[in-house]
Design a protein around this motif. Structure first.
Motif, PDB file in Angstrom:
ATOM      1  N   ARG A 100       0.830  -1.211   0.000  1.00  0.00           N
ATOM      2  CA  ARG A 100       0.000   0.000   0.000  1.00  0.00           C
ATOM      3  C   ARG A 100       0.865   1.262   0.000  1.00  0.00           C
ATOM      4  N   ARG A 101       1.973   1.208   0.683  1.00  0.00           N
ATOM      5  CA  ARG A 101       2.897   2.357   0.714  1.00  0.00           C
ATOM      6  C   ARG A 101       3.376   2.676  -0.696  1.00  0.00           C
ATOM      7  N   THR A 103       1.864   1.753  -3.699  1.00  0.00           N
ATOM      8  CA  THR A 103       0.786   2.172  -4.592  1.00  0.00           C
ATOM      9  C   THR A 103       0.313   3.585  -4.262  1.00  0.00           C
ATOM     10  N   THR A 104       0.334   3.952  -2.985  1.00  0.00           N
ATOM     11  CA  THR A 104      -0.024   5.314  -2.585  1.00  0.00           C
ATOM     12  C   THR A 104       0.950   6.325  -3.164  1.00  0.00           C
ATOM     13  N   ALA A 105       2.205   5.915  -3.302  1.00  0.00           N
ATOM     14  CA  ALA A 105       3.231   6.795  -3.884  1.00  0.00           C
ATOM     15  C   ALA A 105       3.173   6.808  -5.410  1.00  0.00           C
ATOM     16  N   GLY A 106       2.274   6.026  -6.003  1.00  0.00           N
ATOM     17  CA  GLY A 106       2.141   6.005  -7.449  1.00  0.00           C
ATOM     18  C   GLY A 106       3.049   5.009  -8.143  1.00  0.00           C
ATOM     19  N   LEU A 132      -3.880  -4.342  -4.849  1.00  0.00           N
ATOM     20  CA  LEU A 132      -2.649  -3.558  -4.789  1.00  0.00           C
ATOM     21  C   LEU A 132      -1.609  -4.025  -5.804  1.00  0.00           C
TER      22      LEU A 132
END
Length: 220
Positions: A100-101, A103-106, A132
Motif C-alpha cells: 500500500r505504501r 501504490t499510494t506513492a504512485g 494492490l
C-alpha cells in the motif's frame, strides 16, 4: 513524483511475500519434521536453477516433488498433497502495508516468481491484497528460473519499462543478485536469510525488514 525511484517494483513471492508455514504443516502431517522444509525448499531451488543452466526445463512443482523424493520416503500421493499446500499460503503481516505504501506513492507493483501459476494469485487473494498488485508474473512463461537474466528482462518487457526503471524486492540474496546483474535495482531484507550473502556484491538496498526496503526504494 520523485522520478529517481523505480516506476515498477516487482516482488518475489515464496517466503518474500507468502508464508510457507502451511507447507511445513503438511510435511508434519505426512510424518516429516517441520524443520525439513528449508532443506527441501533449498533443494527445489537448486534443482530448478541447475536445470535452467543445463538447458533443461522443469516447472516449480516438478522440482519441488523431486526434492521431496530425494529427501523423504513420502509416496507419490503424499508428495502431491504437500505440493498442493502451496495454494494455501497467506501473506506475511507486513506485506499489505508495504504494498500500500508503494501504490499510494504512485509506484506500480507486480510479483515475479518462478513458482507454479496460481500460487501468487491464491495467496494475494487470501490476504486481501490483490487490488494492490497490477499483475502476477511467473518465469514459467519463459521457462527460465530466476536468477537467469532472461527472467528479469522478460518481466521488465512485460511491464513496458526499461530494466533500470524496475526494482526487485526479495528475501533471497541470489534473487536480488540476479536482478541487479540484469540491470534492475535490487532490494534485500531478511526472512530465512540472516544477512545478505557476503560473497555477493552489495545491492542498492539492504534493509532490516520489508518496510525498510520499501522506504529505501522510495528514497532513491
Amino acid at each position: 513524483m520523485n522520478q529517481q525511484w523505480p516506476d515498477v517494483v516487482a516482488f518475489d513471492v515464496n517466503e518474500t511475500l507468502l508464508d510457507l508455514s502451511p507447507v511445513a504443516a503438511a510435511l508434519v502431517e505426512a510424518g516429516e519434521p517441520a524443520h525439513l522444509l528449508p532443506v527441501v525448499f533449498g533443494r527445489t531451488l537448486h534443482t530448478g536453477t541447475a536445470a535452467t543452466v543445463a538447458g533443461v526445463w522443469l516447472p516449480f512443482r516438478a522440482a519441488f516433488e523431486s526434492a521431496l523424493a530425494q529427501l523423504t520416503d513420502l509416496s507419490d500421493a503424499e508428495r502431491a498433497r504437500v505440493a498442493d499446500t502451496f495454494l494455501e499460503l497467506t501473506p506475511h503481516p507486513d506485506v499489505e502495508p508495504a504494498l500500500r505504501r508503494l501504490t499510494t506513492a504512485g509506484v506500480r507493483v507486480v510479483t515475479l516468481s518462478h513458482g507454479s501459476p496460481g500460487v501468487a494469485e491464491a495467496g494475494l487473494e487470501r490476504g486481501g491484497v490483490t487490488p494492490l498488485v497490477e499483475r502476477t508474473l511467473t518465469s514459467e512463461t519463459v521457462r527460465a528460473w530466476k536468477p537467469s537474466r532472461e527472467a528479469y528482462l522478460w518481466a521488465a518487457g512485460v511491464c513496458d519499462v526499461t530494466p533500470e526503471r524496475m526494482a526487485l524486492v526479495a528475501a533471497h540474496g541470489w534473487d536480488v543478485l540476479g536482478a541487479e546483474r540484469a540491470g534492475l535495482t535490487g532490494a534485500w531484507f531478511p526472512r530465512a536469510e540472516r544477512v545478505y550473502p557476503p560473497a555477493f556484491p552489495a545491492p542498492a538496498v539492504v534493509a532490516g525488514d520489508l518496510a525498510g526496503a520499501v522506504d529505501a526504494l522510495l528514497a532513491l
